[in-house]
Design a protein around this motif. Structure first.
Motif, PDB file in Angstrom:
ATOM      1  N   LEU A 572       0.827  -1.196   0.000  1.00  0.00           N
ATOM      2  CA  LEU A 572       0.000   0.000   0.000  1.00  0.00           C
ATOM      3  C   LEU A 572       0.862   1.247   0.000  1.00  0.00           C
ATOM      4  O   LEU A 572       1.974   1.263   0.526  1.00  0.00           O
ATOM      5  CB  LEU A 572      -0.910   0.024   1.230  1.00  0.00           C
ATOM      6  CG  LEU A 572      -1.904  -1.129   1.395  1.00  0.00           C
ATOM      7  CD1 LEU A 572      -2.713  -0.934   2.670  1.00  0.00           C
ATOM      8  CD2 LEU A 572      -2.820  -1.221   0.194  1.00  0.00           C
ATOM      9  N   SER A 573       0.308   2.298  -0.573  1.00  0.00           N
ATOM     10  CA  SER A 573       1.012   3.575  -0.611  1.00  0.00           C
ATOM     11  C   SER A 573       0.996   4.211   0.777  1.00  0.00           C
ATOM     12  O   SER A 573       0.015   4.124   1.513  1.00  0.00           O
ATOM     13  CB  SER A 573       0.339   4.510  -1.615  1.00  0.00           C
ATOM     14  OG  SER A 573       0.900   5.803  -1.533  1.00  0.00           O
ATOM     15  N   VAL A 574       2.126   4.866   1.117  1.00  0.00           N
ATOM     16  CA  VAL A 574       2.183   5.577   2.395  1.00  0.00           C
ATOM     17  C   VAL A 574       1.186   6.717   2.401  1.00  0.00           C
ATOM     18  O   VAL A 574       0.562   7.020   3.424  1.00  0.00           O
ATOM     19  CB  VAL A 574       3.610   6.092   2.649  1.00  0.00           C
ATOM     20  CG1 VAL A 574       3.627   7.070   3.821  1.00  0.00           C
ATOM     21  CG2 VAL A 574       4.550   4.935   2.924  1.00  0.00           C
ATOM     22  N   GLU A 575       1.020   7.340   1.236  1.00  0.00           N
ATOM     23  CA  GLU A 575       0.036   8.408   1.125  1.00  0.00           C
ATOM     24  C   GLU A 575      -1.374   7.813   1.280  1.00  0.00           C
ATOM     25  O   GLU A 575      -1.763   6.928   0.528  1.00  0.00           O
ATOM     26  CB  GLU A 575       0.162   9.115  -0.227  1.00  0.00           C
ATOM     27  CG  GLU A 575      -0.774  10.308  -0.358  1.00  0.00           C
ATOM     28  CD  GLU A 575      -0.587  11.043  -1.687  1.00  0.00           C
ATOM     29  OE1 GLU A 575      -1.372  11.955  -1.957  1.00  0.00           O
ATOM     30  OE2 GLU A 575       0.346  10.679  -2.434  1.00  0.00           O
ATOM     31  N   GLY A 576      -2.083   8.266   2.254  1.00  0.00           N
ATOM     32  CA  GLY A 576      -3.426   7.748   2.493  1.00  0.00           C
ATOM     33  C   GLY A 576      -3.463   6.521   3.385  1.00  0.00           C
ATOM     34  O   GLY A 576      -4.542   5.970   3.644  1.00  0.00           O
ATOM     35  N   LEU A 577      -2.279   6.059   3.873  1.00  0.00           N
ATOM     36  CA  LEU A 577      -2.243   4.854   4.710  1.00  0.00           C
ATOM     37  C   LEU A 577      -3.020   5.065   6.015  1.00  0.00           C
ATOM     38  O   LEU A 577      -3.770   4.186   6.444  1.00  0.00           O
ATOM     39  CB  LEU A 577      -0.792   4.486   5.021  1.00  0.00           C
ATOM     40  CG  LEU A 577      -0.588   3.240   5.894  1.00  0.00           C
ATOM     41  CD1 LEU A 577      -1.111   1.992   5.190  1.00  0.00           C
ATOM     42  CD2 LEU A 577       0.894   3.074   6.250  1.00  0.00           C
ATOM     43  N   ALA A 578      -2.855   6.220   6.628  1.00  0.00           N
ATOM     44  CA  ALA A 578      -3.552   6.494   7.889  1.00  0.00           C
ATOM     45  C   ALA A 578      -5.059   6.469   7.689  1.00  0.00           C
ATOM     46  O   ALA A 578      -5.801   5.912   8.510  1.00  0.00           O
ATOM     47  CB  ALA A 578      -3.111   7.838   8.459  1.00  0.00           C
ATOM     48  N   GLU A 579      -5.529   7.067   6.594  1.00  0.00           N
ATOM     49  CA  GLU A 579      -6.971   7.073   6.327  1.00  0.00           C
ATOM     50  C   GLU A 579      -7.495   5.662   6.078  1.00  0.00           C
ATOM     51  O   GLU A 579      -8.588   5.294   6.545  1.00  0.00           O
ATOM     52  CB  GLU A 579      -7.274   7.961   5.119  1.00  0.00           C
ATOM     53  CG  GLU A 579      -7.078   9.441   5.362  1.00  0.00           C
ATOM     54  CD  GLU A 579      -5.611   9.863   5.281  1.00  0.00           C
ATOM     55  OE1 GLU A 579      -4.755   9.004   4.963  1.00  0.00           O
ATOM     56  OE2 GLU A 579      -5.318  11.045   5.558  1.00  0.00           O
TER      57      GLU A 579
END
Length: 594
Positions: A572-579
């Protein structure tokens, strides 16, 4: 770095012994006996870092469902209360367990537990003391500690409350509360104001309670200090009705008293709606809260094929409770109580009104004013004063009570009252008795109470026990806790694959992003990656994020996300991982959908 799909747990592995769980709990920081440096003390446990977090998450989940979602208020009352509170509640006289003492070794035991552990009786607590003594003698039961016979030994009632003193010198006696409920009941005169004197309304409390158990056992299942989450729901018994439609279709496993008393009795699979319609659950408010509790227990991780509601038998039900059901979970073949759902009537508020002199009522306004007949007294104090001296006011109060209760008592020339065990005849003409018409806008009523009372520690134990799993991954044995994401102490483990400045820098950024999103994180950079996975599996962490060399070499910054139960991995991409992970925790997204 990737792992193969793990094999399914064996049947034996999904039914762990409590010993395995207790060992894991101690080793991984869930719970352990307190004061170990001084040899420990029975019935007191410390929740470690993992356990405190799990317990807090369970409490938050309870608060969200039973306080916030139901629109109820929450208070936090003291754990020490003065003696008169417990005189009024009945705890001083009736909060007892059955104690039998071995004359050989001096150990004390709960007599009902000795009976249950060694005979066919499943609920010896509901038996009267003489019958328990007979069962001990008939079965020749022995001391669990030394094996000496207990036949002929007296079984005594032992009060479970911890006594203390409030203040120095000639201090006032007090007690550590044995339940959180009394802290709500005694504050009712003020709490009703916060509810604008409008029924129904509920008051919740999560806090410590204390019971000086005779023989605490089974780790945190039976302790001397524990946490309760209680709701006291105040209703007008003549008008207020629950929203049964909201829970009518909830499927439940019930074990009613009728089935428990039958030779071939068994549990009943039904719905809340059908159980009320068929009279299995007699009180609609109790039924409503059973319907609310069942899906909540499921959501926090109690296995539904090891869960039921059991109705109290007549001998174990409190005298003031019209009906009571326990939520029970199965642990190693035994059923343990996790919560009680009782209709307590007006017992609690009436008792505190009687002992305190305060008003524990709510004013109920009529739709239209009513003209009613009221019996009143206006005693001749020039007669009562010389006749009764300092007891004259007590006589007035007795006359007022009698006029309201039985006006026919004033039809003769004299009326009889009782004062401190003695009967007195008073001429009716001296009482000022009269029946008058009065126009009233409403009346003061004593609300009835519905009480769902949850034991948090036992629920935590059940959640851990039901989550315990053993399987194999890549030919190696694995132990893991299949905890629900909502309650898991840690939601994500973050690992840099190697000790490398560039990998560790990205890992630090990922940790910051995830923590900023409100997710609980464990950072681990020691040992090989497989061992780090195993550590997080064993404490029940649902997901692990690994920062490897692909993370820093690819054009897009990606990480490996591993799911605990299946050990499946996705890039998965780090960008947007938290969401993404936040949506999974909230139940809005499934890992398989990624």
């Amino acid at each position: 770095m990737s792992e193969h799909q793990h094999t399914e747990p064996t049947e034996d592995a999904t039914e762990p012994t409590s010993e395995k769980l207790v060992e894991l709990a101690k080793r991984r920081g869930y719970f352990f006996q307190s004061s170990g440096a001084y040899g420990g003390v029975g019935g007191f446990y410390t929740f470690g870092p993992q356990g405190a977090s799990l317990k807090g998450n369970v409490e938050d989940a309870w608060r969200d469902r039973f306080a916030v979602a139901e629109g109820n208020m929450e208070i936090d009352a003291p754990t020490i209360m003065p003696e008169p509170v417990f005189e009024a509640s009945g705890h001083l006289d009736g909060f007892d367990d059955m104690l039998v003492e071995c004359t050989d070794c001096g150990e004390s035991h709960r007599a009902d537990h000795v009976v249950e552990d060694n005979t066919e009786y499943e609920d010896a607590e509901s038996l009267p003391i003489p019958e328990v003594e007979e069962v001990i003698a008939e079965h020749e039961l022995v001391c669990p500690n030394c094996g000496a016979g207990l036949a002929g030994q007296a079984v005594d009632a032992f009060n479970l409350m911890f006594a203390t003193n409030i203040g120095p010198g000639d201090s006032d006696p007090g007690y550590l509360r044995p339940e959180t409920a009394q802290g709500i009941f005694v504050e009712f005169p003020r709490l009703k104001e916060y509810a604008r004197n409008q029924l129904p309304f509920g008051v919740t409390q999560i806090g410590r309670a204390y019971r000086n158990e005779i023989s605490p056992r089974r780790s945190i299942i039976r302790t001397r200090e524990f946490t309760q989450a209680e709701l006291e729901y105040f209703v007008d018994p003549e008008e207020d009705e629950p929203d049964l439609e909201a829970v009518a279709d909830v499927a439940v496993t019930l074990y009613p008293a009728s089935e428990q008393n039958a030779e071939d009795g068994d549990e009943i699979e039904t719905t809340i709606g059908d159980a009320v319609e068929e009279g299995i659950i007699g009180d609609e408010w109790v039924a409503y809260f059973l319907g609310v509790a069942k899906p909540w227990y499921d959501a926090v991780g109690v296995e539904m094929d090891r869960f039921r509601f059991r109705q109290h038998l007549s001998g174990e039900r409190a005298h003031y409770a019209a009906d009571c059901w326990d939520a029970e979970s199965e642990i190693d073949g035994n059923w343990i109580e996790m919560a009680g759902f009782a209709y307590r009537g007006d017992y609690d508020l009436s008792k505190h009104a009687e002992h305190s002199g305060d008003r524990f009522t709510v004013f109920k306004q009529y739709d239209e004013p009513k003209t009613v007949e009221r019996a009143t007294v206006d005693p001749d104090m020039s007669y009562l004063g010389p006749e009764f001296g300092g007891d004259a006011q007590a006589v007035v109060e007795e006359l007022e009570t009698l006029a309201l209760r039985d006006r026919a008592a004033f039809e003769d020339e004299s009326v009889e009252i009782e004062l401190e065990g003695e009967s007195h005849e008073i001429p009716v003409e001296k009482t000022g008795f009269a029946v008058e018409e009065q126009t009233e806008a409403g009346e003061h009523i004593v609300p009835h109470v519905v009480e769902p009372s949850f034991g948090v520690d036992r629920l935590v134990y059940t959640v851990l026990h039901h989550a315990y799993r053993e399987d194999e991954v890549d030919g190696e044995e694995r132990t893991y806790l299949e905890l629900e994401p909502e309650v898991a102490p840690t939601f994500v483990g973050v690992f840099p694959l190697q000790s490398d400045d560039e990998l560790e820098a990205v890992a630090d950024d990922v940790v910051d992003d995830l923590r900023e999103a409100g997710l609980s994180i464990a950072y681990d950079d020691s040992g090989n990656i497989g061992r780090r996975y195993r550590r997080q599996d064993e404490v029940g962490t649902p997901f692990c994020v690994t920062i490897d060399y692909e993370t820093v070499e690819d054009d897009e910054t990606t990480v490996t996300v591993r799911e605990r139960d299946t050990t499946d991995q996705k890039r998965l991409s780090v960008e947007g991982l938290a969401e993404t992970l936040s949506a999974i925790r909230a139940g809005d997204l499934e890992f398989e959908e990624l």
